[in-house]
Design a protein around this motif. Structure first.
Motif, PDB file in Angstrom:
ATOM      1  N   ILE A   1     108.205 -24.336  39.361  1.00 53.33           N
ATOM      2  CA  ILE A   1     106.823 -24.314  39.854  1.00 53.33           C
ATOM      3  C   ILE A   1     106.373 -22.884  40.109  1.00 53.33           C
ATOM      4  CG2 ILE A   1     105.335 -24.999  41.771  1.00 53.33           C
ATOM      5  CD1 ILE A   1     107.044 -27.535  42.025  1.00 53.33           C
ATOM      6  N   LYS A   2     107.255 -22.114  40.773  1.00 52.99           N
ATOM      7  CA  LYS A   2     106.906 -20.722  41.079  1.00 52.99           C
ATOM      8  C   LYS A   2     106.660 -19.928  39.808  1.00 52.99           C
ATOM      9  CE  LYS A   2     106.538 -16.975  43.621  1.00 52.99           C
ATOM     10  NZ  LYS A   2     105.375 -16.749  44.517  1.00 52.99           N
ATOM     11  N   ALA A   3     107.507 -20.090  38.801  1.00 54.56           N
ATOM     12  CA  ALA A   3     107.346 -19.341  37.553  1.00 54.56           C
ATOM     13  C   ALA A   3     106.048 -19.721  36.852  1.00 54.56           C
ATOM     14  CB  ALA A   3     108.541 -19.610  36.641  1.00 54.56           C
ATOM     15  N   SER A   4     105.728 -21.011  36.824  1.00 51.49           N
ATOM     16  CA  SER A   4     104.508 -21.459  36.151  1.00 51.49           C
ATOM     17  C   SER A   4     103.267 -20.965  36.877  1.00 51.49           C
ATOM     18  CB  SER A   4     104.497 -22.991  36.055  1.00 51.49           C
ATOM     19  OG  SER A   4     105.616 -23.460  35.333  1.00 51.49           O
ATOM     20  N   VAL A   5     103.277 -21.091  38.203  1.00 55.57           N
ATOM     21  CA  VAL A   5     102.111 -20.645  38.978  1.00 55.57           C
ATOM     22  C   VAL A   5     101.944 -19.136  38.857  1.00 55.57           C
ATOM     23  CG1 VAL A   5     101.190 -20.425  41.311  1.00 55.57           C
ATOM     24  CG2 VAL A   5     102.192 -22.581  40.572  1.00 55.57           C
TER      25      VAL A   5
ATOM     26  N   LEU B   1      97.212 -16.715  27.736  1.00 53.42           N
ATOM     27  CA  LEU B   1      97.694 -18.023  27.303  1.00 53.42           C
ATOM     28  C   LEU B   1      96.566 -18.789  26.645  1.00 53.42           C
ATOM     29  CD1 LEU B   1      99.726 -19.111  30.477  1.00 53.42           C
ATOM     30  CD2 LEU B   1     100.685 -18.372  28.298  1.00 53.42           C
ATOM     31  N   ASN B   2      96.912 -19.516  25.619  1.00 57.40           N
ATOM     32  CA  ASN B   2      95.914 -20.401  25.041  1.00 57.40           C
ATOM     33  C   ASN B   2      95.868 -21.699  25.831  1.00 57.40           C
ATOM     34  OD1 ASN B   2      98.193 -21.810  24.271  1.00 57.40           O
ATOM     35  ND2 ASN B   2      98.166 -21.023  22.158  1.00 57.40           N
ATOM     36  N   ASP B   3      95.008 -22.595  25.429  1.00 56.30           N
ATOM     37  CA  ASP B   3      94.854 -23.857  26.162  1.00 56.30           C
ATOM     38  C   ASP B   3      96.152 -24.667  26.164  1.00 56.30           C
ATOM     39  OD1 ASP B   3      92.275 -23.195  26.708  1.00 56.30           O
ATOM     40  OD2 ASP B   3      91.412 -24.371  25.047  1.00 56.30           O
ATOM     41  N   GLU B   4      96.897 -24.619  25.047  1.00 61.77           N
ATOM     42  CA  GLU B   4      98.140 -25.371  24.970  1.00 61.77           C
ATOM     43  C   GLU B   4      99.180 -24.800  25.944  1.00 61.77           C
ATOM     44  OE1 GLU B   4     100.702 -28.335  23.859  1.00 61.77           O
ATOM     45  OE2 GLU B   4      98.560 -28.094  23.376  1.00 61.77           O
ATOM     46  N   GLY B   5      99.226 -23.468  26.054  1.00 63.03           N
ATOM     47  CA  GLY B   5     100.165 -22.840  26.977  1.00 63.03           C
ATOM     48  C   GLY B   5      99.852 -23.181  28.419  1.00 63.03           C
ATOM     49  N   ARG B   6      98.561 -23.151  28.768  1.00 61.65           N
ATOM     50  CA  ARG B   6      98.169 -23.512  30.132  1.00 61.65           C
ATOM     51  C   ARG B   6      98.519 -24.966  30.427  1.00 61.65           C
ATOM     52  NH1 ARG B   6      93.426 -20.957  28.293  1.00 61.65           N
ATOM     53  NH2 ARG B   6      93.280 -18.764  28.984  1.00 61.65           N
ATOM     54  N   ARG B   7      98.285 -25.815  29.445  1.00 62.98           N
ATOM     55  CA  ARG B   7      98.618 -27.233  29.637  1.00 62.98           C
ATOM     56  C   ARG B   7     100.119 -27.409  29.888  1.00 62.98           C
ATOM     57  NH1 ARG B   7      96.508 -32.164  28.534  1.00 62.98           N
ATOM     58  NH2 ARG B   7      94.629 -31.221  27.638  1.00 62.98           N
ATOM     59  N   GLU B   8     100.936 -26.697  29.131  1.00 66.60           N
ATOM     60  CA  GLU B   8     102.386 -26.801  29.323  1.00 66.60           C
ATOM     61  C   GLU B   8     102.787 -26.337  30.723  1.00 66.60           C
ATOM     62  OE1 GLU B   8     104.294 -24.639  26.258  1.00 66.60           O
ATOM     63  OE2 GLU B   8     103.790 -26.081  24.672  1.00 66.60           O
ATOM     64  N   MET B   9     102.189 -25.244  31.189  1.00 64.26           N
ATOM     65  CA  MET B   9     102.496 -24.768  32.536  1.00 64.26           C
ATOM     66  C   MET B   9     102.105 -25.797  33.587  1.00 64.26           C
ATOM     67  SD  MET B   9     103.931 -21.819  32.428  1.00 64.26           S
ATOM     68  CE  MET B   9     104.237 -20.512  31.247  1.00 64.26           C
ATOM     69  N   LEU B  10     100.927 -26.375  33.426  1.00 66.94           N
ATOM     70  CA  LEU B  10     100.479 -27.375  34.392  1.00 66.94           C
ATOM     71  C   LEU B  10     101.344 -28.632  34.333  1.00 66.94           C
ATOM     72  CD1 LEU B  10      96.606 -26.977  33.956  1.00 66.94           C
ATOM     73  CD2 LEU B  10      97.994 -26.245  35.907  1.00 66.94           C
TER      74      LEU B  10
ATOM     75  N   ASP C   1     106.660 -34.095  40.840  1.00 64.85           N
ATOM     76  CA  ASP C   1     107.137 -35.480  40.843  1.00 64.85           C
ATOM     77  C   ASP C   1     108.634 -35.541  41.148  1.00 64.85           C
ATOM     78  OD1 ASP C   1     104.634 -36.404  40.267  1.00 64.85           O
ATOM     79  OD2 ASP C   1     104.978 -36.556  38.106  1.00 64.85           O
ATOM     80  N   ARG C   2     109.374 -34.586  40.617  1.00 65.73           N
ATOM     81  CA  ARG C   2     110.815 -34.550  40.869  1.00 65.73           C
ATOM     82  C   ARG C   2     111.105 -34.324  42.348  1.00 65.73           C
ATOM     83  NH1 ARG C   2     114.956 -30.349  37.829  1.00 65.73           N
ATOM     84  NH2 ARG C   2     116.825 -30.857  39.045  1.00 65.73           N
ATOM     85  N   LEU C   3     110.383 -33.402  42.967  1.00 59.60           N
ATOM     86  CA  LEU C   3     110.547 -33.177  44.407  1.00 59.60           C
ATOM     87  C   LEU C   3     110.163 -34.420  45.199  1.00 59.60           C
ATOM     88  CD1 LEU C   3     109.182 -29.540  44.925  1.00 59.60           C
ATOM     89  CD2 LEU C   3     111.526 -30.330  45.261  1.00 59.60           C
TER      90      LEU C   3
END
Length: 412
Positions: free
Chosen positions: A168-172, A191-200, A208-210
């Motif tokens: 989460i920290k790395a993505s944010v 980042l393109n839209d696909e990259g942002r989507r992957e991060m989100l 969800d895992r937490l």
């Protein structure tokens, strides 16, 4: 101690004198009606009593005094220490020898009894010390086991919390860096839209895992506290398996799932959400400990007259027989000593403990067997339920369906 011994010896000597004197006085009261044999036996009893109570030396004193009194008061000529008849010499010497030997034997028996009592006390002391040593050792072992469990729990909690938090920290951080103004001479890396989507999506999945991790802790605490509440309703096993597999779709994406359900299985009166949780936890466990592409087989069939039996079988390394009961303990994970930390699947070992609590809350039983070819097979049973249970759980009656059959059909 020396003072006590001196007082005891003095008391023994006084008792020897008093005993012989009392016996002589009583025997003299009988006058000529008493013979020398009776006198000798009476004096001998005094010697034995003194020897038993105070030991050998007071007994010897009482024997000597007894001989003198016997001679002076009861053997002719009376009132003197002279003995006229040789027979009386024999009787007097025999009495003295008998009194001394009897006194020595009695004193020896008393000493042996004291030694035995001292030995018994020493054995009791040693036994108590041994017990204390065992208790200290057990306490120390319990402390070591507690520390080991705390260390394992801390490692597991750290891993299960740090891993999603790191993602989460790395993505944010990546998303925030994209919003920062860049120097004029730098080349922007956007980042393109696909990259942002992957991060989100990473953030969403790790959240969800937490959430599942915390929910597992809460569920386990509720089960251990006896606060698990079941919302029993009539339902089919097939629907519960489908719900569990839909939830585990991502976990089983690299496995072959086979489902085998016996025809004409009766509906069961259970908490469908809780039973689906048990199936999901079993499938999750099978997926973690079996290789990609392996088979996970789920089966449901009729048990005895009143139960349904479900099984989840994998093709993993299997669980040793001696660990099959322990895998249901909280925070326990059945791994081999040769496994390294990077080979271990994630998780804290709560899943099967939660599954056991849910199954047992339904009145069922859960256990592990060897698989058909390899791996392990987890089995559990659920009671089918009856009309009385349905009414007690609120499935029937004025507030529920009009009949048990309507409840089973899901109408009313």
């Amino acid at each position: 101690m020396a003072t006590w011994t001196l007082k005891r010896s003095t008391a023994g000597y006084l008792a020897a004198v008093a005993g012989i004197a009392a016996a002589t006085l009583l025997l003299k009261l009988f006058g000529p009606h008493i013979n020398s044999t009776t006198v000798a036996l009476a004096m001998l009893l005094v010697v034995l009593f003194v020897a038993t109570a105070w030991g050998a030396r007071p007994a010897i004193l009482s024997a000597v005094l007894g001989v003198l009194c016997f001679n002076f008061f009861f053997l002719p000529p009376l009132g003197t220490l002279t003995i006229a008849s040789p027979d009386n010499w024999v009787a007097l010497v025999a009495f003295l020898i008998t009194a001394v030997v009897a006194g020595q034997l009695s004193a020896y028996a008393r000493r042996r009894a004291e030694i035995a009592a001292a030995g018994r006390r020493e054995i009791e002391r040693l036994y108590k010390e041994l017990q204390d040593a065992f208790e200290r050792a057990s306490h120390a072992e319990a402390l070591r086991e507690s520390e080991r469990l705390k260390s394992a729990l801390l490692d597991a909690v750290t891993h299960d919390l740090r891993t999603p938090l790191t993602s989460i920290k790395a993505s944010v951080t990546t998303l925030l860096d994209e919003l920062k103004p860049l120097p004029r001479d730098s080349t922007p890396l956007r980042l393109n839209d696909e990259g942002r989507r992957e991060m989100l999506e990473v953030i969403n999945e790790e959240c969800d895992r937490l959430d599942r991790f915390i929910e597992g802790l809460v569920e386990l605490a509720r089960i251990e506290a006896g606060e698990l509440r079941l919302g029993r309703r009539w339902g089919t096993i097939e629907e519960m398996i489908e719900a569990a597999l839909a939830r585990a779709k991502q976990l089983t994406a690299k496995h072959r799932i086979e489902v085998e359900i016996e025809r004409d299985l009766p509906v069961v009166l259970v908490d469908a959400r809780a039973v689906s949780e048990v199936i999901y936890l079993a499938v999750d466990n099978a997926a973690k400990y079996s290789a990609s592409g392996s088979r996970i087989h789920i089966a449901a069939r009729r048990g005895d007259a009143d139960t349904i039996q479900l099984s989840i079988e994998d093709e993993g390394p299997g669980i040793p027989i001696e660990l099959r009961d322990r895998v249901f303990d909280k925070f326990f994970r059945a791994v081999r000593e040769s496994d390294t930390s990077r080979n271990l699947p994630s998780g804290m070992g709560m899943g099967l403990s939660i599954a056991r609590g849910i199954v047992e809350a339904h009145g069922g039983r859960i256990w592990i067997e060897s698989g058909a070819n390899k791996g392990s097979r987890l089995l559990f049973t659920l009671p089918i339920g009856d009309e009385e249970e349905a009414i007690a759980s609120g499935c029937g009656g004025p507030a529920g369906p009009s009949s048990i059959e309507d409840a089973k059909l899901g109408v009313g």
